[in-house]
Design an enzyme around this catalytic site. Structure first.
Site, mmCIF file in Angstrom:
data_model
loop_
_atom_site.group_PDB
_atom_site.id
_atom_site.type_symbol
_atom_site.label_atom_id
_atom_site.label_comp_id
_atom_site.label_asym_id
_atom_site.label_seq_id
_atom_site.Cartn_x
_atom_site.Cartn_y
_atom_site.Cartn_z
ATOM 1 N N GLU A 78 9.209 14.072 -14.102
ATOM 2 C CA GLU A 78 10.480 13.504 -14.569
ATOM 3 C C GLU A 78 11.300 14.618 -15.199
ATOM 4 O O GLU A 78 10.813 15.365 -16.049
ATOM 5 C CB GLU A 78 10.279 12.371 -15.583
ATOM 6 C CG GLU A 78 11.653 11.866 -16.041
ATOM 7 C CD GLU A 78 11.663 10.607 -16.874
ATOM 8 O OE1 GLU A 78 10.601 10.145 -17.306
ATOM 9 O OE2 GLU A 78 12.794 10.103 -17.102
ATOM 10 N N GLU A 103 11.876 17.902 -20.834
ATOM 11 C CA GLU A 103 13.082 17.629 -21.635
ATOM 12 C C GLU A 103 13.276 18.805 -22.580
ATOM 13 O O GLU A 103 12.295 19.333 -23.121
ATOM 14 C CB GLU A 103 12.933 16.318 -22.419
ATOM 15 C CG GLU A 103 14.083 15.965 -23.345
ATOM 16 C CD GLU A 103 15.452 15.951 -22.654
ATOM 17 O OE1 GLU A 103 16.242 16.884 -22.917
ATOM 18 O OE2 GLU A 103 15.721 15.052 -21.848
ATOM 19 N N ASP A 130 12.946 23.957 -19.630
ATOM 20 C CA ASP A 130 13.839 23.759 -18.491
ATOM 21 C C ASP A 130 13.025 23.404 -17.234
ATOM 22 O O ASP A 130 12.174 24.184 -16.783
ATOM 23 C CB ASP A 130 14.615 25.070 -18.275
ATOM 24 C CG ASP A 130 15.673 24.957 -17.191
ATOM 25 O OD1 ASP A 130 15.591 24.031 -16.360
ATOM 26 O OD2 ASP A 130 16.570 25.823 -17.183
ATOM 27 N N ASP A 153 22.800 14.669 -16.607
ATOM 28 C CA ASP A 153 24.122 14.996 -17.159
ATOM 29 C C ASP A 153 25.129 15.060 -16.026
ATOM 30 O O ASP A 153 24.929 15.795 -15.047
ATOM 31 C CB ASP A 153 24.063 16.332 -17.898
ATOM 32 C CG ASP A 153 23.121 16.272 -19.086
ATOM 33 O OD1 ASP A 153 23.215 15.317 -19.865
ATOM 34 O OD2 ASP A 153 22.271 17.173 -19.213
ATOM 35 N N LYS A 157 33.701 17.447 -15.360
ATOM 36 C CA LYS A 157 34.833 18.292 -14.937
ATOM 37 C C LYS A 157 34.491 19.074 -13.679
ATOM 38 O O LYS A 157 33.388 19.597 -13.551
ATOM 39 C CB LYS A 157 35.180 19.275 -16.052
ATOM 40 C CG LYS A 157 35.557 18.534 -17.321
ATOM 41 C CD LYS A 157 36.438 19.346 -18.209
ATOM 42 C CE LYS A 157 36.960 18.378 -19.256
ATOM 43 N NZ LYS A 157 38.013 18.857 -20.058
ATOM 44 N N ASP A 189 25.197 6.582 -13.446
ATOM 45 C CA ASP A 189 26.251 5.583 -13.673
ATOM 46 C C ASP A 189 27.631 6.218 -13.455
ATOM 47 O O ASP A 189 28.643 5.650 -13.866
ATOM 48 C CB ASP A 189 26.145 4.986 -15.086
ATOM 49 C CG ASP A 189 26.293 6.047 -16.162
ATOM 50 O OD1 ASP A 189 26.273 7.260 -15.845
ATOM 51 O OD2 ASP A 189 26.430 5.665 -17.348
ATOM 52 N N LYS A 225 18.575 0.459 -22.967
ATOM 53 C CA LYS A 225 19.646 -0.004 -23.864
ATOM 54 C C LYS A 225 20.986 0.575 -23.425
ATOM 55 O O LYS A 225 21.993 -0.102 -23.332
ATOM 56 C CB LYS A 225 19.350 0.477 -25.300
ATOM 57 C CG LYS A 225 18.529 -0.499 -26.105
ATOM 58 C CD LYS A 225 18.426 -0.006 -27.538
ATOM 59 C CE LYS A 225 16.974 0.291 -27.850
ATOM 60 N NZ LYS A 225 16.724 1.254 -28.880
ATOM 61 N N PHE A 226 20.966 1.864 -23.122
ATOM 62 C CA PHE A 226 22.170 2.580 -22.708
ATOM 63 C C PHE A 226 22.765 1.951 -21.442
ATOM 64 O O PHE A 226 23.968 1.701 -21.347
ATOM 65 C CB PHE A 226 21.777 4.046 -22.488
ATOM 66 C CG PHE A 226 22.651 4.819 -21.553
ATOM 67 C CD1 PHE A 226 23.859 5.339 -21.980
ATOM 68 C CD2 PHE A 226 22.255 5.043 -20.227
ATOM 69 C CE1 PHE A 226 24.660 6.060 -21.106
ATOM 70 C CE2 PHE A 226 23.045 5.753 -19.365
ATOM 71 C CZ PHE A 226 24.250 6.265 -19.801
ATOM 72 N N GLU A 227 21.887 1.630 -20.501
ATOM 73 C CA GLU A 227 22.349 1.092 -19.227
ATOM 74 C C GLU A 227 22.887 -0.320 -19.387
ATOM 75 O O GLU A 227 23.911 -0.697 -18.812
ATOM 76 C CB GLU A 227 21.158 1.094 -18.260
ATOM 77 C CG GLU A 227 21.538 0.917 -16.824
ATOM 78 C CD GLU A 227 20.323 1.098 -15.921
ATOM 79 O OE1 GLU A 227 19.259 1.559 -16.382
ATOM 80 O OE2 GLU A 227 20.457 0.749 -14.742
#
Ligand code: SAM
Length: 245
Positions: A78, A103, A130, A153, A157, A189, A225-227
């Site tokens: 992951e 992470e 990384d 992420d 831009k 998303d 929760k975020f989703e």
């Protein structure tokens, strides 16, 4: 515990942060900016107590996965688990799978260590480094049963799009690290990134789409929760699941 490599940074990831022009010596994928963030007392305790058991230090040589997990089994990499909410859930519903989770955000690593303790999870190992280096140096080609990249992420831009993880060179490497039949599961998303993911994954000769276009959300991936918050605001979420032929 001192977290390796941490450079506090005020800017949010995936947005305005970072340099437009990579230093000539560092022309490589740099998909993150180290965020500042407070490690809570609970996370610090988890680092001290569980870190020695579940953290795998980065090493520039192949990792013995059976030794790292204390058992043989399919391994899923992951990339960028954030606070580890989905990771812990998936490790619970897929107990036979080993999850090697990368992470770079220190509080996130502490948060997942805390969940490992609270939920008595034994099938997660964390590399706080990384994932590009981990893939290049610690994992052998053909060694992975799967790769999870959830809500990477988005680098909104245009001039930062090159920092997105899901781009041709990196996807090729991911595909080469899969066993035949192994899978890559991405979710986002951000529609323009979903479109890029579909284009890049579809163009990789080693991969086959499991769906016609976007995939239904696989049952193991929870709504975080975020989703849920995003869905309530009317935002879309796109899953993509490709197999190595
Ligand atoms: C937008 S967050 C999403 C977190 C989580 N997957 C979720 O769904 O909530 C993306 C995360 O990926 C991490 N990340 C980005 N590039 C990475 C890399 N190359 N190696 C490890 N982590 C990375 C960032 O630190 C960040 O925490």
């Amino acid at each position: 515990m001192t977290f390796p490599d941490t450079v506090p940074h005020d800017l949010p990831p995936g947005d305005d942060a970072g340099d437009d022009k990579p230093h000539p010596l560092h022309r490589r994928l740099k998909s993150f900016v180290k965020r500042a963030g407070r490690t809570t007392d609970g996370q610090a305790r988890a680092f001290a107590e569980l870190g020695p058991l579940f953290l795998i230090p980065y090493q520039p040589e192949p990792l013995d996965l059976t030794a790292a997990f204390g058992r043989a089994g399919p391994t899923v990499l992951e990339i960028g688990f954030g606070m580890g909410e989905a990771t812990a859930h998936i490790a619970t519903v897929l107990p036979e799978t080993n999850f090697l989770c990368c992470e770079v955000h220190e509080p996130g690593v502490g948060a997942l260590l805390k969940r490992i303790g609270e939920q008595s999870l034994s099938n997660i190992r964390i590399c706080a480094h990384d994932a590009v280096d981990v893939l290049d140096h610690m994992l052998r080609p053909g060694s992975l049963a799967g790769v999870h990249v959830f809500f990477p992420d988005p680098w909104h831009k245009k001039r930062h799009n090159k920092r997105r993880l899901i781009q041709p060179g990196f996807v090729k490497k991911l595909a080469e690290h899969l066993q035949p039949g192994g899978y890559i599961h991405c979710a986002t998303d951000w529609q323009p990134y979903a479109e890029q993911m579909l284009e890049v994954l579809s163009a990789e000769p080693l991969l086959r789409n499991t769906a016609e276009g976007y995939a239904p959300k696989p049952g193991y991936r929870p709504l975080t929760k975020f989703e849920n918050r995003g869905i309530k605001l009317g935002h879309g979420v796109w899953d993509l699941v490709f197999h190595r032929a």
